[in-house]
Scaffold this motif. Structure first.
Motif, PDB file in Angstrom:
ATOM      1  N   ASN A   4      49.695  95.830  74.908  1.00  0.00           N
ATOM      2  CA  ASN A   4      49.573  94.662  75.787  1.00  0.00           C
ATOM      3  C   ASN A   4      48.123  94.219  75.958  1.00  0.00           C
ATOM      4  N   LEU A   5      47.214  95.154  75.964  1.00  0.00           N
ATOM      5  CA  LEU A   5      45.801  94.829  76.166  1.00  0.00           C
ATOM      6  C   LEU A   5      45.076  94.420  74.887  1.00  0.00           C
ATOM      7  N   SER A   6      45.594  94.801  73.744  1.00  0.00           N
ATOM      8  CA  SER A   6      44.889  94.571  72.477  1.00  0.00           C
ATOM      9  C   SER A   6      44.476  93.124  72.235  1.00  0.00           C
ATOM     10  N   PRO A   7      45.342  92.121  72.442  1.00  0.00           N
ATOM     11  CA  PRO A   7      44.901  90.735  72.210  1.00  0.00           C
ATOM     12  C   PRO A   7      43.717  90.324  73.104  1.00  0.00           C
ATOM     13  N   THR A  23      39.716 106.997  79.806  1.00  0.00           N
ATOM     14  CA  THR A  23      41.120 107.324  79.966  1.00  0.00           C
ATOM     15  C   THR A  23      41.342 108.830  79.929  1.00  0.00           C
ATOM     16  N   THR A  24      42.520 109.231  80.285  1.00  0.00           N
ATOM     17  CA  THR A  24      42.950 110.620  80.153  1.00  0.00           C
ATOM     18  C   THR A  24      44.006 110.749  79.062  1.00  0.00           C
ATOM     19  N   MET A  25      44.292 109.651  78.359  1.00  0.00           N
ATOM     20  CA  MET A  25      45.335 109.659  77.335  1.00  0.00           C
ATOM     21  C   MET A  25      44.999 110.592  76.188  1.00  0.00           C
ATOM     22  N   GLY A  26      46.051 111.106  75.559  1.00  0.00           N
ATOM     23  CA  GLY A  26      45.876 111.928  74.376  1.00  0.00           C
ATOM     24  C   GLY A  26      45.400 111.111  73.195  1.00  0.00           C
ATOM     25  N   GLU A  27      44.802 111.777  72.226  1.00  0.00           N
ATOM     26  CA  GLU A  27      44.194 111.098  71.089  1.00  0.00           C
ATOM     27  C   GLU A  27      45.158 110.262  70.263  1.00  0.00           C
ATOM     28  N   GLU A  28      46.421 110.645  70.206  1.00  0.00           N
ATOM     29  CA  GLU A  28      47.372 109.904  69.371  1.00  0.00           C
ATOM     30  C   GLU A  28      47.535 108.458  69.817  1.00  0.00           C
ATOM     31  N   ASN A  29      47.204 108.145  71.040  1.00  0.00           N
ATOM     32  CA  ASN A  29      47.342 106.782  71.560  1.00  0.00           C
ATOM     33  C   ASN A  29      46.069 105.954  71.449  1.00  0.00           C
ATOM     34  N   LEU A  30      44.981 106.562  71.019  1.00  0.00           N
ATOM     35  CA  LEU A  30      43.687 105.894  71.119  1.00  0.00           C
ATOM     36  C   LEU A  30      43.130 105.351  69.812  1.00  0.00           C
ATOM     37  N   SER A  32      44.014 102.952  67.780  1.00  0.00           N
ATOM     38  CA  SER A  32      43.917 101.489  67.717  1.00  0.00           C
ATOM     39  C   SER A  32      42.917 100.952  68.740  1.00  0.00           C
ATOM     40  N   LEU A  33      42.731 101.653  69.842  1.00  0.00           N
ATOM     41  CA  LEU A  33      41.821 101.206  70.884  1.00  0.00           C
ATOM     42  C   LEU A  33      40.358 101.391  70.499  1.00  0.00           C
ATOM     43  N   LYS A  34      40.041 102.400  69.709  1.00  0.00           N
ATOM     44  CA  LYS A  34      38.636 102.677  69.399  1.00  0.00           C
ATOM     45  C   LYS A  34      37.976 101.565  68.587  1.00  0.00           C
ATOM     46  N   ALA A  37      36.997  98.850  71.627  1.00  0.00           N
ATOM     47  CA  ALA A  37      36.184  99.210  72.781  1.00  0.00           C
ATOM     48  C   ALA A  37      35.503 100.548  72.529  1.00  0.00           C
ATOM     49  N   GLU A  38      34.471 100.797  73.308  1.00  0.00           N
ATOM     50  CA  GLU A  38      33.901 102.137  73.338  1.00  0.00           C
ATOM     51  C   GLU A  38      34.809 102.959  74.257  1.00  0.00           C
ATOM     52  N   VAL A  39      35.267 104.088  73.775  1.00  0.00           N
ATOM     53  CA  VAL A  39      36.267 104.869  74.501  1.00  0.00           C
ATOM     54  C   VAL A  39      35.716 106.255  74.825  1.00  0.00           C
ATOM     55  N   ARG A  40      35.960 106.674  76.049  1.00  0.00           N
ATOM     56  CA  ARG A  40      35.630 108.034  76.465  1.00  0.00           C
ATOM     57  C   ARG A  40      36.844 108.633  77.184  1.00  0.00           C
ATOM     58  N   ILE A  41      36.929 109.952  77.111  1.00  0.00           N
ATOM     59  CA  ILE A  41      38.081 110.661  77.659  1.00  0.00           C
ATOM     60  C   ILE A  41      37.628 111.636  78.744  1.00  0.00           C
ATOM     61  N   ARG A  42      38.412 111.680  79.790  1.00  0.00           N
ATOM     62  CA  ARG A  42      38.210 112.650  80.877  1.00  0.00           C
ATOM     63  C   ARG A  42      39.477 113.470  81.038  1.00  0.00           C
ATOM     64  N   ASP A  43      39.319 114.675  81.546  1.00  0.00           N
ATOM     65  CA  ASP A  43      40.480 115.520  81.805  1.00  0.00           C
ATOM     66  C   ASP A  43      41.293 114.993  82.981  1.00  0.00           C
ATOM     67  N   GLN A  44      40.605 114.401  83.961  1.00  0.00           N
ATOM     68  CA  GLN A  44      41.282 113.989  85.183  1.00  0.00           C
ATOM     69  C   GLN A  44      40.632 112.738  85.765  1.00  0.00           C
ATOM     70  N   MET A  45      41.471 111.833  86.238  1.00  0.00           N
ATOM     71  CA  MET A  45      41.001 110.656  86.970  1.00  0.00           C
ATOM     72  C   MET A  45      41.982 110.427  88.118  1.00  0.00           C
ATOM     73  N   PHE A  46      41.488 109.856  89.205  1.00  0.00           N
ATOM     74  CA  PHE A  46      42.323 109.633  90.382  1.00  0.00           C
ATOM     75  C   PHE A  46      42.794 108.196  90.513  1.00  0.00           C
ATOM     76  N   GLY A  47      42.605 107.435  89.494  1.00  0.00           N
ATOM     77  CA  GLY A  47      43.010 106.037  89.533  1.00  0.00           C
ATOM     78  C   GLY A  47      42.456 105.340  88.308  1.00  0.00           C
ATOM     79  N   GLY A  48      42.261 104.058  88.434  1.00  0.00           N
ATOM     80  CA  GLY A  48      41.736 103.288  87.321  1.00  0.00           C
ATOM     81  C   GLY A  48      41.294 101.939  87.814  1.00  0.00           C
ATOM     82  N   GLY A  49      41.087 101.042  86.880  1.00  0.00           N
ATOM     83  CA  GLY A  49      40.701  99.709  87.286  1.00  0.00           C
ATOM     84  C   GLY A  49      39.910  98.992  86.222  1.00  0.00           C
TER      85      GLY A  49
END
Length: 98
Positions: A4-7, A23-30, A32-34, A37-49
């Motif tokens: 949904n965000l790609s376009p 994001t906290t998403m696993g690598e298999e989902n990322l 196409s996103l890389k 955008a510049e992408v970084r991964i964290r083990d834990q997040m309390f929200g987003g935005g």
């Protein structure tokens, strides 16, 4: 969500906008996103935005491990600055996705 965000991310990238995604998403989902955008991964997040041009922020807050259940949109300079600083702090600690 990525489909949904790609376009929109593609349009922003073409316009020269720097897009940073954490994001906290696993690598298999990322893969196409890389390319969008510049992408970084964290083990834990309390929200987003999203933060736009240091003038607007959309904050998504939820309980630990759950989906966000509160959304706050703000143009308040102080709240946007706080969101931006907090994002920068988390970004520095996150692992770059390659």
């Amino acid at each position: 969500l990525i489909a949904n965000l790609s376009p929109t991310l593609t349009q922003l990238r073409v316009k020269g906008v720097k897009v940073m995604v954490m994001t906290t998403m696993g690598e298999e989902n990322l893969n196409s996103l890389k390319n969008l955008a510049e992408v970084r991964i964290r083990d834990q997040m309390f929200g987003g935005g999203a933060i736009s041009d240091s003038r607007e922020a959309l904050l998504l807050v939820g309980e630990e491990g759950g989906k966000p259940n509160i959304a706050v949109w703000a143009e308040h300079v102080g709240l946007v600055r706080l969101a931006k600083e907090y994002f920068a702090y988390l970004w520095r600690e996150a692992t770059p996705y390659r």
